[in-house]
Structure formats: C-alpha cells, structure tokens
Design an enzyme around this catalytic site. Structure first.
Site, mmCIF file in Angstrom:
data_model
loop_
_atom_site.group_PDB
_atom_site.id
_atom_site.type_symbol
_atom_site.label_atom_id
_atom_site.label_comp_id
_atom_site.label_asym_id
_atom_site.label_seq_id
_atom_site.Cartn_x
_atom_site.Cartn_y
_atom_site.Cartn_z
ATOM 1 N N GLN A 164 -2.081 -58.572 -21.719
ATOM 2 C CA GLN A 164 -0.907 -57.809 -20.266
ATOM 3 C C GLN A 164 -1.299 -56.216 -20.919
ATOM 4 O OE1 GLN A 164 2.881 -58.186 -19.932
ATOM 5 N NE2 GLN A 164 3.236 -56.610 -18.431
ATOM 6 N N HIS A 216 2.468 -57.710 -12.434
ATOM 7 C CA HIS A 216 1.608 -57.424 -11.645
ATOM 8 C C HIS A 216 1.029 -58.622 -11.192
ATOM 9 C CE1 HIS A 216 0.469 -55.923 -15.157
ATOM 10 N NE2 HIS A 216 -1.072 -56.467 -14.220
HETATM 11 P P1 AMP Z 1 -3.464 -56.353 -17.102
HETATM 12 O O1 AMP Z 1 -4.212 -56.776 -17.742
HETATM 13 O O2 AMP Z 1 -2.684 -58.041 -16.272
HETATM 14 O O3 AMP Z 1 -1.473 -55.400 -17.744
HETATM 15 O O4 AMP Z 1 -3.955 -55.245 -15.854
HETATM 16 C C1 AMP Z 1 -3.628 -54.304 -15.873
HETATM 17 C C2 AMP Z 1 -4.579 -53.916 -14.803
HETATM 18 O O5 AMP Z 1 -4.436 -52.717 -14.660
HETATM 19 C C3 AMP Z 1 -5.868 -53.722 -15.134
HETATM 20 O O6 AMP Z 1 -6.857 -54.241 -15.165
HETATM 21 C C4 AMP Z 1 -6.750 -52.651 -15.319
HETATM 22 O O7 AMP Z 1 -7.948 -51.956 -14.547
HETATM 23 C C5 AMP Z 1 -5.509 -51.610 -14.311
HETATM 24 N N1 AMP Z 1 -5.314 -50.799 -13.592
HETATM 25 C C6 AMP Z 1 -4.832 -49.285 -14.519
HETATM 26 N N2 AMP Z 1 -4.839 -48.288 -14.811
HETATM 27 C C7 AMP Z 1 -4.399 -48.334 -13.059
HETATM 28 C C8 AMP Z 1 -4.746 -47.231 -11.772
HETATM 29 N N3 AMP Z 1 -4.587 -45.723 -12.212
HETATM 30 N N4 AMP Z 1 -5.597 -47.868 -10.842
HETATM 31 C C9 AMP Z 1 -5.760 -48.900 -10.462
HETATM 32 N N5 AMP Z 1 -5.944 -50.514 -11.585
HETATM 33 C C10 AMP Z 1 -5.296 -49.295 -12.975
#
Ligand code: AMP
Ligand code: ZN
Length: 139
Positions: free
Chosen positions: A96, A102
């Site tokens: 995460q 999310h």
């Molecule tokens: P997780 O690893 O499950 O916490 O996923 C977080 C996700 O958020 C990752 O896949 C990132 O690429 C995505 N992410 C981070 N910042 C942004 C942003 N500003 N807009 C869109 N996606 C994002």
C-alpha cells in the site's frame, strides 16, 4: 467528511490536484491511475479519508465497491480485456503506497506478466487521458 490535508487522494477529492476523472457520486470518486500496470488501470476512493480496510466504515466500503463495479463495467466495455482484477492493498508488506483506502480496477491479458506486487512507473499522460475520455463516454 474526514480529510487529511497531506493525503494525495484527499487533494484529488478536493480538486486541489488534477486527475483523469472517470466517475463521481456523493460518496466516491474514480480516476485513472497515473502509473498504470496495464492500460485502463483505474482507482476508486471514498471521499472521506480512512487509511485502510481496518479503519474504513463498512458503509463506505459498500459505496466504493458499487462504484468499482460501474467503473469495471465501463473499462470492460471500452477495452475488452481477457480478464479483470479488483485489488485492494493494506499495509507496507501488501505494497500500500497511498494511505487512503482505495480499490484498483486492473484489466488483465493472458500472460501479461503481472504479479501481485509491482513497481510504480509513470504512464504516458496523453494516452491515459485519451483512455479516460473513452471510458467516461460510456458511463
Ligand atoms: P496502492 O499501492 O494500493 O496504495 O496504490 C496506490 C496507487 O495510487 C498506485 O497505483 C499509484 O500509481 C496511484 N497514484 C498515486 N498518486 C496518484 C495520482 N496523483 N493520480 C493517480 N494515481 C495515483
Ligand atoms: Zn485521504
């Protein structure tokens, strides 16, 4: 609505930083992941800030899940991938990286090499934006 001023997803919810928005209702917002593991990779968040599965109220999970289904159907219709994963990560060992609950919608292809955890590599923003427009267009 609970908000963390340091949280990147709360900033997206507030409209303080841009996103390729796909869908929004009173409780949730969905937008393209800017580091897509496959084209069409999208994220669904509740507008209220809760860290993870263990802290988010059950009703909020329900809202996120319903929106995730809407988005997944639109991605499926737009891209017709061979498969689709919904993924939700909690804690550092689960990779995460954003501490705001999310759900990932991830189109899958036969032998696309995707494993459970992946490194973040920024995608082509023009291509992500164009895809967002196609997916939005059928929602
Ligand atoms: P997780 O690893 O499950 O916490 O996923 C977080 C996700 O958020 C990752 O896949 C990132 O690429 C995505 N992410 C981070 N910042 C942004 C942003 N500003 N807009 C869109 N996606 C994002
Ligand atoms: Zn947040």
């Amino acid at each position: 609505m609970i908000n963390d001023p340091d949280c990147i997803f709360c900033k997206i919810v507030a409209g303080d930083i841009p996103c390729f928005k796909l869908y929004e209702d009173d409780a949730t917002i969905a937008f393209m992941d800017i580091n897509p593991v496959n084209p069409g990779h999208a994220l669904i968040v509740h507008k209220a800030h809760h860290k993870d599965l263990f802290e988010i109220p059950a009703d909020n999970i329900a809202s996120v899940t319903l929106s995730a289904q809407k988005v997944a159907k639109a991605v499926q219709t737009t891209l017709k991938p061979a498969g689709m994963n919904l993924l939700q990560c909690n804690g550092s060992a689960a990779k995460q990286s954003v501490m705001h609950f999310h759900m990932h919608v991830i189109p899958r292809h036969i032998e696309d090499g995707l494993t459970m955890n992946w490194e973040l590599v920024q995608g082509d923003l023009d291509k992500i934006g164009a895809l967002a427009e196609r997916i939005r267009g059928i929602m």
